[in-house]
Design a protein around this motif. Structure first.
Motif, PDB file in Angstrom:
ATOM      1  N   ASN A 300       3.065  -6.861  18.171  1.00 51.93           N
ATOM      2  CA  ASN A 300       3.188  -6.026  16.980  1.00 51.93           C
ATOM      3  C   ASN A 300       3.371  -4.548  17.345  1.00 51.93           C
ATOM      4  OD1 ASN A 300       2.955  -8.149  15.168  1.00 51.93           O
ATOM      5  ND2 ASN A 300       0.718  -8.010  15.089  1.00 51.93           N
ATOM      6  N   ARG A 303       7.016  -4.215  18.376  1.00 53.54           N
ATOM      7  CA  ARG A 303       7.963  -4.395  17.281  1.00 53.54           C
ATOM      8  C   ARG A 303       7.915  -3.264  16.261  1.00 53.54           C
ATOM      9  NH1 ARG A 303       7.055 -10.685  15.392  1.00 53.54           N
ATOM     10  NH2 ARG A 303       8.321 -11.706  16.996  1.00 53.54           N
ATOM     11  N   HIS A 304       6.697  -2.878  15.851  1.00 53.41           N
ATOM     12  CA  HIS A 304       6.571  -2.098  14.625  1.00 53.41           C
ATOM     13  C   HIS A 304       5.972  -0.705  14.787  1.00 53.41           C
ATOM     14  CE1 HIS A 304       7.417  -5.994  12.856  1.00 53.41           C
ATOM     15  NE2 HIS A 304       6.277  -6.499  13.304  1.00 53.41           N
ATOM     16  N   SER A 305       5.272  -0.434  15.868  1.00 55.89           N
ATOM     17  CA  SER A 305       4.447   0.775  15.879  1.00 55.89           C
ATOM     18  C   SER A 305       5.217   2.058  16.150  1.00 55.89           C
ATOM     19  CB  SER A 305       3.348   0.626  16.930  1.00 55.89           C
ATOM     20  OG  SER A 305       3.895   0.681  18.232  1.00 55.89           O
ATOM     21  N   GLY A 332      -0.758   2.675   9.267  1.00 52.37           N
ATOM     22  CA  GLY A 332      -0.626   1.951   8.014  1.00 52.37           C
ATOM     23  C   GLY A 332      -1.583   0.772   7.939  1.00 52.37           C
ATOM     24  N   ARG A 333      -1.407  -0.047   6.908  1.00 49.92           N
ATOM     25  CA  ARG A 333      -2.235  -1.246   6.721  1.00 49.92           C
ATOM     26  C   ARG A 333      -1.326  -2.469   6.746  1.00 49.92           C
ATOM     27  NH1 ARG A 333      -7.417  -0.479   5.333  1.00 49.92           N
ATOM     28  NH2 ARG A 333      -8.055   1.641   4.715  1.00 49.92           N
ATOM     29  N   PRO A 334      -1.220  -3.129   7.874  1.00 48.34           N
ATOM     30  CA  PRO A 334      -0.293  -4.253   7.987  1.00 48.34           C
ATOM     31  C   PRO A 334      -0.736  -5.454   7.151  1.00 48.34           C
ATOM     32  CG  PRO A 334      -1.679  -4.133   9.936  1.00 48.34           C
ATOM     33  CD  PRO A 334      -1.969  -2.901   9.118  1.00 48.34           C
ATOM     34  N   GLN A 335       0.240  -6.179   6.637  1.00 49.49           N
ATOM     35  CA  GLN A 335      -0.041  -7.406   5.907  1.00 49.49           C
ATOM     36  C   GLN A 335      -0.317  -8.542   6.886  1.00 49.49           C
ATOM     37  OE1 GLN A 335      -0.285  -7.560   2.546  1.00 49.49           O
ATOM     38  NE2 GLN A 335       0.060  -5.335   2.549  1.00 49.49           N
ATOM     39  N   LEU A 364      -2.708   2.492  14.811  1.00 50.62           N
ATOM     40  CA  LEU A 364      -3.305   1.260  14.301  1.00 50.62           C
ATOM     41  C   LEU A 364      -4.388   0.800  15.263  1.00 50.62           C
ATOM     42  CD1 LEU A 364      -2.643  -0.512  11.775  1.00 50.62           C
ATOM     43  CD2 LEU A 364      -1.506  -2.090  13.354  1.00 50.62           C
TER      44      LEU A 364
END
Length: 380
Positions: A300, A303-305, A332-335, A364
């Motif tokens: 994660n 991929r996303h940070s 943020g607040r990941p789903q 995060l």
């Protein structure tokens, strides 16, 4: 063919048991023979009543024995009608020497088989035995014969209650075994799906990242691009091996192995990684679970940070082991998708918890906790 007969034909075991109860009707041969010899008057009502009694007995017994679909109210009404018929015949003809009191024995056993509640079954058997005594007194039957028939009725009813209760418990055990087997299959399917997601999600993300590096380097640095392509090949072969191990059920994900893998993955995308571990050795459960948490958490991050730094910390004391993964990315607040949900389920199986949320100062923070097991070892 009636619905009852069709159900018996689909249930050979039930058919055999009902046939066995037919053989049990031999005790009715004595009053039947008395009717044939003309010792019972009037003979026609006695013969019709005895035939209806035998048929109704088989029908009532077939409901629980062959598992026929009959509403309980209808079945209970049939038992009441059967009992009234048996009491009426016995009361009418018990004064003779033909053994009509035996009909109450069948009344007792039919109720013992038919009632699911044990208390109702005992009450029914006791009432049948009491009816034997009352009818014997009213018709002035032999006291010895009456007492013997009452005792036989109680014993037959009690044995039938025990047999019926045992049969129901065995059937309940079989249903429980089937349900457990079905549940085990479903859990294994979920575990396999979760493992494949955890395996392939990380590996494919790493392949994509390295493929992008190869694409950027190919025009300017073919030699380094070839080295990265070789890494892609190595990663692909490793992933194939892991998938094969997952299929055969012998895969083991140690934390140390994953730690080496994520160091390489983060370095390849330009993310600085810091690792620290403090305290006593991890338990086997924590070592395995933390390996999966590290794999998914770092995937994660990649991929996303959009992070430039990732810190991995492991602490273990007498109470619990804790793994934290912190990045300095967008936060943020990941789903909770399939990956994080699978990690939460995996940690829950080991008695642990998973928390993912914003970190202080940005980025995060992923925290996994598992109760400590003193027998654990570092997989180093």
């Amino acid at each position: 063919m009636s619905s009852g007969a069709a159900a018996l034909s689909r249930n050979p075991r039930g058919f055999v048991l009902v046939a066995a109860h037919t053989l049990w009707l031999w005790l009715l041969l004595t009053p039947a023979a008395a009717i044939v010899r003309g010792q019972v008057h009037p003979a026609t009502p006695a013969a019709v009543g005895l035939g209806a009694f035998a048929l109704l007995y088989l029908a009532l017994v077939a409901v629980p024995v062959a598992d026929l679909v009959v509403r309980p109210a209808v079945h209970h009404a049939g038992l009441v009608a059967f009992a009234l018929l048996g009491v009426g015949l016995a009361l009418s003809y018990a004064g003779g020497p033909e053994g009509w009191l035996v009909l109450l024995l069948y009344v007792a056993t039919a109720g013992a088989v038919g009632f699911v509640r044990v208390a109702w079954g005992f009450a029914w058997v006791g009432g049948s035995a009491a009816a034997v005594v009352i009818i014997g007194v009213v018709d002035r039957a032999s006291a010895t014969d009456t007492a013997q028939m009452a005792l036989i009725t109680v014993l037959a009813g009690a044995l039938t209650l025990a047999f019926a209760r045992t049969a129901r418990l065995v059937e309940e055990l079989r249903r429980t075994q089937r349900e457990l087997a079905r549940t085990a299959v479903e859990q294994e399917r979920l575990r396999f799906a979760r493992d494949l997601h955890d395996l392939l999600g990380h590996t494919l993300s790493l392949v994509v990242v390295k493929a992008e590096v190869v694409r950027r380097l190919a025009p300017t640095d073919p030699q380094r691009a070839a080295a990265e392509a070789a890494d892609i090949e190595r990663i692909g072969r490793t992933a194939l091996t892991e998938v094969r191990e997952a299929v055969t059920g012998y895969r083991e994900r140690s934390f140390a192995r994953e730690l080496d893998s994520v160091r390489t993955a983060l370095a390849d995308v330009g993310i600085t990684v810091s690792v620290s571990d403090v305290g006593r050795p991890l338990s086997v459960e924590a070592d395995d679970a933390f390996g999966w948490v590290l794999r998914e958490g770092v995937t994660n991050v990649v991929r996303h940070s959009r992070a430039s730094r990732c810190d991995v910390d492991v602490t273990s004391d007498a109470d619990e082991a804790v793994l934290t993964i912190r990045d300095d990315g967008v936060g943020g607040r990941p789903q909770f998708g399939n990956g994080l949900r699978g990690l939460a389920e995996r940690l829950a199986q080991a008695g642990g918890t998973l928390h993912v949320g914003p970190a202080r100062g940005g980025g995060l923070l992923l925290t996994a906790r598992i109760p400590h097991s003193p027998t654990g070892r570092w997989a180093r």
